[in-house]
Design a protein around this motif. Structure first.
Motif, PDB file in Angstrom:
ATOM      1  N   SER A 269       0.962  -1.222  -0.137  1.00 55.51           N
ATOM      2  CA  SER A 269      -0.011  -0.077  -0.030  1.00 55.51           C
ATOM      3  C   SER A 269       1.011   1.264   0.124  1.00 55.51           C
ATOM      4  O   SER A 269       0.657   2.353  -0.782  1.00 55.51           O
ATOM      5  CB  SER A 269      -0.835  -0.128   1.206  1.00 55.51           C
ATOM      6  OG  SER A 269      -1.387   1.271   1.527  1.00 55.51           O
ATOM      7  N   CYS A 270       1.817   1.185   0.834  1.00 50.61           N
ATOM      8  CA  CYS A 270       2.928   2.470   0.870  1.00 50.61           C
ATOM      9  C   CYS A 270       3.470   2.610  -0.517  1.00 50.61           C
ATOM     10  O   CYS A 270       3.505   3.447  -1.020  1.00 50.61           O
ATOM     11  CB  CYS A 270       3.794   2.245   1.906  1.00 50.61           C
ATOM     12  SG  CYS A 270       5.077   3.361   2.066  1.00 50.61           S
ATOM     13  N   LEU A 271       3.852   1.460  -1.186  1.00 50.96           N
ATOM     14  CA  LEU A 271       4.876   1.450  -2.072  1.00 50.96           C
ATOM     15  C   LEU A 271       3.932   1.942  -3.213  1.00 50.96           C
ATOM     16  O   LEU A 271       4.064   2.828  -4.330  1.00 50.96           O
ATOM     17  CB  LEU A 271       5.294   0.053  -2.832  1.00 50.96           C
ATOM     18  CG  LEU A 271       6.379  -0.243  -1.904  1.00 50.96           C
ATOM     19  CD1 LEU A 271       7.042  -1.771  -2.072  1.00 50.96           C
ATOM     20  CD2 LEU A 271       7.594   0.783  -2.048  1.00 50.96           C
ATOM     21  N   ASP A 272       2.489   1.774  -3.344  1.00 50.98           N
ATOM     22  CA  ASP A 272       1.729   2.170  -4.289  1.00 50.98           C
ATOM     23  C   ASP A 272       1.372   3.728  -4.295  1.00 50.98           C
ATOM     24  O   ASP A 272       1.469   4.299  -5.151  1.00 50.98           O
ATOM     25  CB  ASP A 272       0.084   1.284  -3.939  1.00 50.98           C
ATOM     26  CG  ASP A 272       0.321  -0.146  -4.602  1.00 50.98           C
ATOM     27  OD1 ASP A 272       1.129  -0.459  -5.206  1.00 50.98           O
ATOM     28  OD2 ASP A 272      -0.578  -0.769  -4.165  1.00 50.98           O
ATOM     29  N   LYS A 273       1.211   4.126  -3.086  1.00 49.41           N
ATOM     30  CA  LYS A 273       1.120   5.480  -2.797  1.00 49.41           C
ATOM     31  C   LYS A 273       2.057   6.335  -3.212  1.00 49.41           C
ATOM     32  O   LYS A 273       2.022   7.318  -3.705  1.00 49.41           O
ATOM     33  CB  LYS A 273       0.733   5.840  -1.282  1.00 49.41           C
ATOM     34  CG  LYS A 273      -0.495   5.364  -0.564  1.00 49.41           C
ATOM     35  CD  LYS A 273      -0.602   5.516   0.637  1.00 49.41           C
ATOM     36  CE  LYS A 273      -1.883   5.118   1.233  1.00 49.41           C
ATOM     37  NZ  LYS A 273      -1.917   5.126   2.781  1.00 49.41           N
ATOM     38  N   LEU A 274       3.588   5.613  -3.114  1.00 51.85           N
ATOM     39  CA  LEU A 274       4.766   6.372  -3.548  1.00 51.85           C
ATOM     40  C   LEU A 274       4.923   6.466  -5.064  1.00 51.85           C
ATOM     41  O   LEU A 274       5.886   6.902  -5.792  1.00 51.85           O
ATOM     42  CB  LEU A 274       5.870   5.872  -2.944  1.00 51.85           C
ATOM     43  CG  LEU A 274       5.980   6.066  -1.403  1.00 51.85           C
ATOM     44  CD1 LEU A 274       7.074   5.309  -0.766  1.00 51.85           C
ATOM     45  CD2 LEU A 274       6.167   7.580  -0.928  1.00 51.85           C
ATOM     46  N   GLY A 275       4.115   5.532  -5.480  1.00 54.50           N
ATOM     47  CA  GLY A 275       4.057   5.016  -7.174  1.00 54.50           C
ATOM     48  C   GLY A 275       5.264   4.367  -7.552  1.00 54.50           C
ATOM     49  O   GLY A 275       5.911   4.308  -8.839  1.00 54.50           O
ATOM     50  N   LEU A 276       5.861   3.593  -6.711  1.00 52.25           N
ATOM     51  CA  LEU A 276       7.031   2.709  -6.911  1.00 52.25           C
ATOM     52  C   LEU A 276       6.399   1.221  -7.356  1.00 52.25           C
ATOM     53  O   LEU A 276       5.564   0.546  -6.607  1.00 52.25           O
ATOM     54  CB  LEU A 276       7.810   2.556  -5.680  1.00 52.25           C
ATOM     55  CG  LEU A 276       8.522   3.843  -5.392  1.00 52.25           C
ATOM     56  CD1 LEU A 276       9.150   3.704  -4.064  1.00 52.25           C
ATOM     57  CD2 LEU A 276       9.446   4.329  -6.275  1.00 52.25           C
ATOM     58  N   SER A 277       7.037   0.585  -8.189  1.00 47.79           N
ATOM     59  CA  SER A 277       6.738  -0.696  -8.660  1.00 47.79           C
ATOM     60  C   SER A 277       7.188  -1.739  -7.653  1.00 47.79           C
ATOM     61  O   SER A 277       8.523  -1.249  -7.146  1.00 47.79           O
ATOM     62  CB  SER A 277       6.797  -0.976 -10.043  1.00 47.79           C
ATOM     63  OG  SER A 277       8.201  -0.748 -10.405  1.00 47.79           O
ATOM     64  N   TYR A 278       6.777  -2.903  -7.624  1.00 47.09           N
ATOM     65  CA  TYR A 278       7.476  -4.025  -6.878  1.00 47.09           C
ATOM     66  C   TYR A 278       6.908  -5.415  -7.409  1.00 47.09           C
ATOM     67  O   TYR A 278       6.126  -5.525  -8.335  1.00 47.09           O
ATOM     68  CB  TYR A 278       6.877  -4.048  -5.397  1.00 47.09           C
ATOM     69  CG  TYR A 278       5.642  -3.583  -5.338  1.00 47.09           C
ATOM     70  CD1 TYR A 278       4.620  -5.014  -5.171  1.00 47.09           C
ATOM     71  CD2 TYR A 278       4.925  -2.445  -5.115  1.00 47.09           C
ATOM     72  CE1 TYR A 278       3.361  -4.908  -4.860  1.00 47.09           C
ATOM     73  CE2 TYR A 278       3.493  -2.400  -5.014  1.00 47.09           C
ATOM     74  CZ  TYR A 278       2.787  -3.555  -5.035  1.00 47.09           C
ATOM     75  OH  TYR A 278       1.672  -3.499  -4.877  1.00 47.09           O
ATOM     76  N   ILE A 279       7.663  -6.432  -6.938  1.00 46.95           N
ATOM     77  CA  ILE A 279       7.299  -7.969  -7.104  1.00 46.95           C
ATOM     78  C   ILE A 279       6.358  -8.128  -5.978  1.00 46.95           C
ATOM     79  O   ILE A 279       6.955  -8.245  -4.904  1.00 46.95           O
ATOM     80  CB  ILE A 279       8.391  -8.714  -7.434  1.00 46.95           C
ATOM     81  CG1 ILE A 279       9.243  -8.328  -8.637  1.00 46.95           C
ATOM     82  CG2 ILE A 279       7.983 -10.129  -7.522  1.00 46.95           C
ATOM     83  CD1 ILE A 279      10.555  -8.866  -8.693  1.00 46.95           C
TER      84      ILE A 279
END
Length: 149
Positions: free
Chosen positions: A68-78
């Motif tokens: 959720s945090c990474l989504d808010k920051l606009g960062l992609s992830y596996i």
């Protein structure tokens, strides 16, 4: 179980952790009474099943917090599947093409803010700019780190 090694320490007191690591942590034969206690605990299939279920639930919840945090920051992830960490792509944070120097700069910026997210050789990442975020930590540590990021 003879010859097996085991350890258990459950405390939120940093002084206890420090003392244990400095003065207590050493390898020795597990006493027979402890072997019997561990045997009885692990023989209790209901307890083991509940322990594993609770562990999976917590890990899934912690992964959701990080994603959720990474989504808010606009960062992609596996998206993790049965792991204790998430690989996140921090290349949008870089000023230019990812470089070893800038990855170290970002890493040390996080360290200054009391957040440890390893990059590069420390986590054996393959693609420069990816960082490994371990979410198998107490929830209060995780939420504090996420607030800081």
């Amino acid at each position: 179980m003879s010859g097996s090694r085991c350890a258990a320490l459950h405390s939120k007191n940093p002084a206890v952790h420090a003392a244990y690591c400095k003065d207590v942590a050493f390898f020795h034969m597990v006493p027979g009474i402890m072997q019997m206690k561990i045997f009885n605990m692990l023989r209790d299939e209901t307890w083991v099943d509940n322990y594993l279920e609770e562990s999976r639930r917590r890990l899934k919840n912690h992964a959701a917090i990080v994603m959720s945090c990474l989504d808010k920051l606009g960062l992609s992830y596996i998206t993790p599947s049965g792991t204790l960490f998430i690989w996140a792509d921090f290349t949008p944070v870089f000023r230019s093409d990812p470089s070893e120097e800038e990855a170290k700069h970002i890493f040390y910026k996080m360290i200054e803010n009391k957040v440890y997210i390893p990059c590069n050789k420390g986590s054996l990442e393959i693609i420069l700019g990816t960082f490994r975020i371990v979410y198998a930590v107490p929830e209060n540590y995780l939420t504090k780190a996420i607030e800081t990021v």
